[in-house]
Design a protein around this motif. Structure first.
Motif, PDB file in Angstrom:
ATOM      1  N   ASP A 182       9.044  -5.156  -4.072  1.00  0.00           N
ATOM      2  CA  ASP A 182       9.218  -6.297  -4.987  1.00  0.00           C
ATOM      3  C   ASP A 182       8.148  -7.360  -4.762  1.00  0.00           C
ATOM      4  O   ASP A 182       7.518  -7.846  -5.711  1.00  0.00           O
ATOM      5  N   ILE A 183       7.934  -7.722  -3.496  1.00  0.00           N
ATOM      6  CA  ILE A 183       6.962  -8.776  -3.191  1.00  0.00           C
ATOM      7  C   ILE A 183       5.561  -8.363  -3.628  1.00  0.00           C
ATOM      8  O   ILE A 183       4.825  -9.144  -4.236  1.00  0.00           O
ATOM      9  N   LEU A 184       5.192  -7.127  -3.332  1.00  0.00           N
ATOM     10  CA  LEU A 184       3.847  -6.655  -3.691  1.00  0.00           C
ATOM     11  C   LEU A 184       3.688  -6.526  -5.208  1.00  0.00           C
ATOM     12  O   LEU A 184       2.621  -6.805  -5.757  1.00  0.00           O
ATOM     13  N   ALA A 185       4.766  -6.112  -5.893  1.00  0.00           N
ATOM     14  CA  ALA A 185       4.720  -6.004  -7.362  1.00  0.00           C
ATOM     15  C   ALA A 185       4.564  -7.387  -7.988  1.00  0.00           C
ATOM     16  O   ALA A 185       3.767  -7.585  -8.911  1.00  0.00           O
ATOM     17  N   VAL A 186       5.323  -8.361  -7.473  1.00  0.00           N
ATOM     18  CA  VAL A 186       5.230  -9.732  -7.998  1.00  0.00           C
ATOM     19  C   VAL A 186       3.852 -10.321  -7.700  1.00  0.00           C
ATOM     20  O   VAL A 186       3.250 -10.974  -8.554  1.00  0.00           O
ATOM     21  N   TYR A 187       3.344 -10.070  -6.489  1.00  0.00           N
ATOM     22  CA  TYR A 187       2.021 -10.597  -6.149  1.00  0.00           C
ATOM     23  C   TYR A 187       0.948 -10.004  -7.062  1.00  0.00           C
ATOM     24  O   TYR A 187       0.026 -10.708  -7.500  1.00  0.00           O
ATOM     25  N   SER A 188       1.061  -8.725  -7.355  1.00  0.00           N
ATOM     26  CA  SER A 188       0.090  -8.055  -8.222  1.00  0.00           C
ATOM     27  C   SER A 188       0.059  -8.703  -9.604  1.00  0.00           C
ATOM     28  O   SER A 188      -0.991  -8.814 -10.233  1.00  0.00           O
ATOM     29  N   TRP A 189       1.210  -9.154 -10.072  1.00  0.00           N
ATOM     30  CA  TRP A 189       1.285  -9.849 -11.365  1.00  0.00           C
ATOM     31  C   TRP A 189       0.780 -11.290 -11.238  1.00  0.00           C
ATOM     32  O   TRP A 189       0.083 -11.806 -12.109  1.00  0.00           O
ATOM     33  N   PHE A 190       1.117 -11.919 -10.112  1.00  0.00           N
ATOM     34  CA  PHE A 190       0.762 -13.316  -9.858  1.00  0.00           C
ATOM     35  C   PHE A 190      -0.749 -13.503  -9.727  1.00  0.00           C
ATOM     36  O   PHE A 190      -1.300 -14.512 -10.160  1.00  0.00           O
ATOM     37  N   ASP A 191      -1.430 -12.521  -9.121  1.00  0.00           N
ATOM     38  CA  ASP A 191      -2.872 -12.622  -8.876  1.00  0.00           C
ATOM     39  C   ASP A 191      -3.576 -11.424  -9.526  1.00  0.00           C
ATOM     40  O   ASP A 191      -4.030 -10.516  -8.839  1.00  0.00           O
ATOM     41  N   PRO A 192      -3.688 -11.419 -10.851  1.00  0.00           N
ATOM     42  CA  PRO A 192      -4.227 -10.244 -11.555  1.00  0.00           C
ATOM     43  C   PRO A 192      -5.697  -9.954 -11.242  1.00  0.00           C
ATOM     44  O   PRO A 192      -6.140  -8.823 -11.398  1.00  0.00           O
ATOM     45  N   ASP A 193      -6.456 -10.964 -10.793  1.00  0.00           N
ATOM     46  CA  ASP A 193      -7.863 -10.715 -10.447  1.00  0.00           C
ATOM     47  C   ASP A 193      -7.977  -9.730  -9.282  1.00  0.00           C
ATOM     48  O   ASP A 193      -8.931  -8.954  -9.195  1.00  0.00           O
ATOM     49  N   ILE A 194      -6.995  -9.786  -8.384  1.00  0.00           N
ATOM     50  CA  ILE A 194      -6.965  -8.879  -7.235  1.00  0.00           C
ATOM     51  C   ILE A 194      -5.977  -7.746  -7.479  1.00  0.00           C
ATOM     52  O   ILE A 194      -6.246  -6.586  -7.185  1.00  0.00           O
ATOM     53  N   GLY A 195      -4.825  -8.083  -8.046  1.00  0.00           N
ATOM     54  CA  GLY A 195      -3.805  -7.068  -8.319  1.00  0.00           C
ATOM     55  C   GLY A 195      -3.255  -6.503  -7.027  1.00  0.00           C
ATOM     56  O   GLY A 195      -2.900  -7.241  -6.107  1.00  0.00           O
ATOM     57  N   TYR A 196      -3.212  -5.174  -6.951  1.00  0.00           N
ATOM     58  CA  TYR A 196      -2.781  -4.524  -5.715  1.00  0.00           C
ATOM     59  C   TYR A 196      -3.858  -3.554  -5.256  1.00  0.00           C
ATOM     60  O   TYR A 196      -4.419  -2.807  -6.057  1.00  0.00           O
ATOM     61  N   CYS A 197      -4.146  -3.589  -3.953  1.00  0.00           N
ATOM     62  CA  CYS A 197      -5.091  -2.647  -3.350  1.00  0.00           C
ATOM     63  C   CYS A 197      -4.454  -2.059  -2.101  1.00  0.00           C
ATOM     64  O   CYS A 197      -3.645  -2.718  -1.434  1.00  0.00           O
ATOM     65  N   GLN A 198      -4.824  -0.836  -1.799  1.00  0.00           N
ATOM     66  CA  GLN A 198      -4.306  -0.188  -0.605  1.00  0.00           C
ATOM     67  C   GLN A 198      -4.652  -1.033   0.618  1.00  0.00           C
ATOM     68  O   GLN A 198      -5.751  -1.549   0.738  1.00  0.00           O
ATOM     69  N   GLY A 199      -3.696  -1.185   1.498  1.00  0.00           N
ATOM     70  CA  GLY A 199      -3.877  -2.020   2.682  1.00  0.00           C
ATOM     71  C   GLY A 199      -3.034  -3.279   2.621  1.00  0.00           C
ATOM     72  O   GLY A 199      -2.646  -3.831   3.657  1.00  0.00           O
ATOM     73  N   MET A 200      -2.715  -3.749   1.407  1.00  0.00           N
ATOM     74  CA  MET A 200      -1.929  -4.970   1.274  1.00  0.00           C
ATOM     75  C   MET A 200      -0.516  -4.799   1.836  1.00  0.00           C
ATOM     76  O   MET A 200       0.078  -5.756   2.342  1.00  0.00           O
ATOM     77  N   SER A 201       0.029  -3.588   1.744  1.00  0.00           N
ATOM     78  CA  SER A 201       1.389  -3.359   2.272  1.00  0.00           C
ATOM     79  C   SER A 201       1.401  -3.559   3.790  1.00  0.00           C
ATOM     80  O   SER A 201       2.377  -4.061   4.344  1.00  0.00           O
ATOM     81  N   ASP A 202       0.307  -3.196   4.470  1.00  0.00           N
ATOM     82  CA  ASP A 202       0.216  -3.402   5.924  1.00  0.00           C
ATOM     83  C   ASP A 202       0.181  -4.889   6.265  1.00  0.00           C
ATOM     84  O   ASP A 202       0.668  -5.302   7.318  1.00  0.00           O
ATOM     85  N   LEU A 203      -0.419  -5.686   5.390  1.00  0.00           N
ATOM     86  CA  LEU A 203      -0.517  -7.128   5.626  1.00  0.00           C
ATOM     87  C   LEU A 203       0.792  -7.837   5.292  1.00  0.00           C
ATOM     88  O   LEU A 203       1.144  -8.840   5.920  1.00  0.00           O
ATOM     89  N   CYS A 204       1.518  -7.318   4.319  1.00  0.00           N
ATOM     90  CA  CYS A 204       2.752  -7.960   3.859  1.00  0.00           C
ATOM     91  C   CYS A 204       3.958  -7.591   4.717  1.00  0.00           C
ATOM     92  O   CYS A 204       4.879  -8.394   4.903  1.00  0.00           O
TER      93      CYS A 204
END
Length: 440
Positions: A211-233
């Protein structure tokens, strides 16, 4: 003289019994060195102002006790201004929780699985925005409490409803299509993230991360989601019980790192940091740099993972958290909050401090070194993470200079997993940083 070996902290991040090859953390809770709950609470005035200088000193010396790690991180990452009161921070916290709830609801309207305790690992739409009706997709998006059997040609009612709602009231715009194309990739990464921890045996915790990563991907569309973000979150949702608090803590971390994930043409932002790493190595260990160039490693891509996920794979879970908090304490800048936040209360706190010279006592040691070097370099200061990687390369220099190819280089660096000491790594980074500033 008797030396306090400290108390292991592994019990706070329990590992699944079947995972027997997980390295034990070297981090120890040491009385008088590790920031304890008592010392933490004593650092606040009756109104709530935090003596950040005292906290930085203790964190740099011995890390943070796991029981208070989440709330300390909120300050280290710039979520809250130490120059604010308890009441002011509570107002900001509640305002952010409302904002996150609105963001999440916006995402749920586009894809009703958000916030439902479930997630997807299969693509839900085509690149043209058409819903995919494969059986595995229909099973995953079923909103019933019990998992639905795999359908044949008939679409289950709740799954049909999700597909219908997922397509909105008309044609999707580019932003929405791009967002929905990332949802399954987030799911695939979520199930692989920290899978050795008991915490992620629970579906609700996996779903919270998604949920958090999906919302962040929408919140920051310039970056969206990239592999590795789940390790940081992942550490954020383990340390902070409230999902909104975890989201904003992750968002603050991404403010520091989002440049690494930004894609420009065929290149990714972290390549700039890899270039900086090459420059540092050339200055502090020219022989090693020359050898790596000879092997065809002038781009330093072999160090890509260390920079992208901040050593999450090279350290145990507990030690990576210890490393992070020391890094953030070392490079802490009191102007961080005013740079990040446009909240009215924060603006008021910034006004209070206006005209006052930046107190070096309120800066981390790494930041103080940058201030001492003054305007030597017009470019922005390099992050401590680059010097940490340079320290690992320096530490393994004798083996790396014997490498016959890049495969050998990668193997040598992979072999450091579980063997590094977080505190020694930070001390080495500080020495290299000082040496580098003198030479450039």
């Amino acid at each position: 003289m008797w030396k306090d070996e400290g108390t292991p902290a592994d019990s706070y991040y329990q590992v699944r019994p079947d995972c027997t090859d997980v390295p034990q953390s070297k981090f120890r809770i040491k009385a008088g060195r590790t920031l304890s709950a008592r010392k933490w609470h004593a650092a606040f005035s009756p109104e709530g102002y935090l003596d950040i200088g005292k906290i930085l000193s203790r964190v740099q010396r011995g890390g943070v006790h796991p029981s208070i790690r989440g709330e300390v991180w909120e300050f280290l990452l710039g979520c809250y201004d130490p120059n604010s009161t308890f009441d002011e921070r509570e107002q900001i916290r509640q305002r952010r929780r409302v904002k996150y709830a609105l963001l999440k609801e916006e995402c749920r309207e586009m894809f009703p699985l958000v916030g439902m305790g479930k997630f997807v690992t299969a693509p839900v739409i085509t690149e043209d925005g058409e819903p995919i009706r494969e059986p595995i997709v229909l099973q995953q998006i079923n909103l019933e409490d019990e998992p639905a059997p795999l359908p044949n040609l008939d679409v289950d009612a709740s799954s049909s409803e999700v597909l219908k709602l997922s397509n909105g009231c008309g044609p999707m715009d580019k932003k929405e299509i791009q967002w929905k194309l990332t949802l399954h990739q987030i799911g695939l990464d979520v199930v692989r993230t920290d899978r050795t921890l008991v915490f992620y045996e629970k579906q609700k915790n996996l779903s919270k991360l998604w949920d958090i990563l999906a919302v962040y991907s929408w919140f920051d569309p310039d970056i969206g989601y990239c592999q590795g973000m789940s390790d940081l979150c992942s550490p954020m949702i383990i340390l902070l019980e409230d999902e909104a608090d975890a989201f904003w803590c992750f968002e603050r971390l991404m403010r520091r790192l989002r440049g690494n994930f930004r894609c420009i043409g065929n290149s990714i932002g972290v390549e700039a940091q890899l270039g900086n790493l090459a420059s540092i190595t050339q200055v502090i260990d020219p022989k090693l740099h020359h050898h790596l160039e000879t092997l065809g490693g002038a781009d330093y891509l072999f160090a890509f993972r260390m920079l992208m996920v901040l050593f999450r794979r090279e350290f145990s879970f507990g030690d990576s958290l210890y490393l992070w908090e020391m890094m953030w304490a070392l490079e802490y800048d009191p102007d961080l909050v005013s740079t990040y936040e446009d909240d009215e209360l924060t603006k008021e706190n910034t006004e209070r401090s206006k005209g006052k010279a930046k107190s070096r006592r309120k800066c981390g040691k790494f930041e103080r070194e940058n201030l001492r070097s003054g305007g030597k370099n017009a470019a922005a200061p390099l992050p401590i993470s680059v010097f940490l990687v340079a320290g690992v390369l320096k530490h393994k220099s004798s083996k790396l200079t014997e490498a016959r190819g890049l495969d050998d280089v990668i193997k040598i660096l992979n072999d450091v997993t579980g063997s590094l000491d977080a505190k020694k790594a930070c001390a080495s980074a500080m020495k290299l940083h000082k040496k580098y500033l003198k030479k450039v």
